[in-house]
Design a protein around this motif. Sequence first.
Motif, PDB file in Angstrom:
ATOM      1  N   GLN A 283     121.298  14.580 -33.680  1.00  0.00           N
ATOM      2  CA  GLN A 283     120.059  15.955 -33.695  1.00  0.00           C
ATOM      3  C   GLN A 283     120.741  17.180 -34.729  1.00  0.00           C
ATOM      4  O   GLN A 283     120.173  17.870 -34.665  1.00  0.00           O
ATOM      5  CB  GLN A 283     119.975  16.212 -32.279  1.00  0.00           C
ATOM      6  N   VAL A 284     122.154  17.027 -34.834  1.00  0.00           N
ATOM      7  CA  VAL A 284     122.704  17.785 -35.292  1.00  0.00           C
ATOM      8  C   VAL A 284     123.026  17.664 -36.991  1.00  0.00           C
ATOM      9  O   VAL A 284     124.010  16.765 -36.984  1.00  0.00           O
ATOM     10  CB  VAL A 284     124.167  18.657 -34.825  1.00  0.00           C
ATOM     11  N   PRO A 285     122.334  18.056 -37.796  1.00  0.00           N
ATOM     12  CA  PRO A 285     122.662  17.689 -39.138  1.00  0.00           C
ATOM     13  C   PRO A 285     123.771  18.062 -39.788  1.00  0.00           C
ATOM     14  O   PRO A 285     124.137  19.180 -39.048  1.00  0.00           O
ATOM     15  CB  PRO A 285     121.322  18.142 -40.059  1.00  0.00           C
ATOM     16  N   LEU A 286     124.329  17.296 -40.759  1.00  0.00           N
ATOM     17  CA  LEU A 286     125.463  17.677 -41.327  1.00  0.00           C
ATOM     18  C   LEU A 286     125.743  19.218 -41.802  1.00  0.00           C
ATOM     19  O   LEU A 286     126.669  19.751 -41.691  1.00  0.00           O
ATOM     20  CB  LEU A 286     126.122  16.784 -42.295  1.00  0.00           C
ATOM     21  N   GLU A 287     124.590  19.603 -42.111  1.00  0.00           N
ATOM     22  CA  GLU A 287     124.541  21.199 -42.928  1.00  0.00           C
ATOM     23  C   GLU A 287     124.914  22.273 -41.638  1.00  0.00           C
ATOM     24  O   GLU A 287     125.017  23.267 -41.915  1.00  0.00           O
ATOM     25  CB  GLU A 287     123.030  21.402 -43.364  1.00  0.00           C
ATOM     26  N   ARG A 288     124.841  21.661 -40.484  1.00  0.00           N
ATOM     27  CA  ARG A 288     125.183  22.941 -39.428  1.00  0.00           C
ATOM     28  C   ARG A 288     126.473  22.440 -38.863  1.00  0.00           C
ATOM     29  O   ARG A 288     126.895  22.807 -37.527  1.00  0.00           O
ATOM     30  CB  ARG A 288     124.149  22.745 -38.396  1.00  0.00           C
TER      31      ARG A 288
END
Length: 90
Positions: free
Chosen positions: A83-88
């Motif tokens: 649920q945590v995209p790599l952008e974050r």
Amino acid sequence: MTLESPNTITWLHLSDFHFREDENWQQRTVLDTLHRDVIAKLPEQHLSPYLVFLTGDLAFSGQATEYQHVSKYLLALKETLPQVPLERWF
């Protein structure tokens, strides 16, 4: 780390892995326990980080093989936190 309001920012902060060229059994025990007792239980506790911070030394001495261990661990960690995209991830 629950999202109680739209103004809430939650995060998971992991630090100082110090991966070595050879896999240390003590480190493996700590990482497995961290995953089992903390990270894998986030969903059942209705917790979800919005951001992931990885700080400190990821590798012990900067050798390429140490960063291979880092990559392997982080890919497994990412699978646990889809649920945590790599952008974050920082």
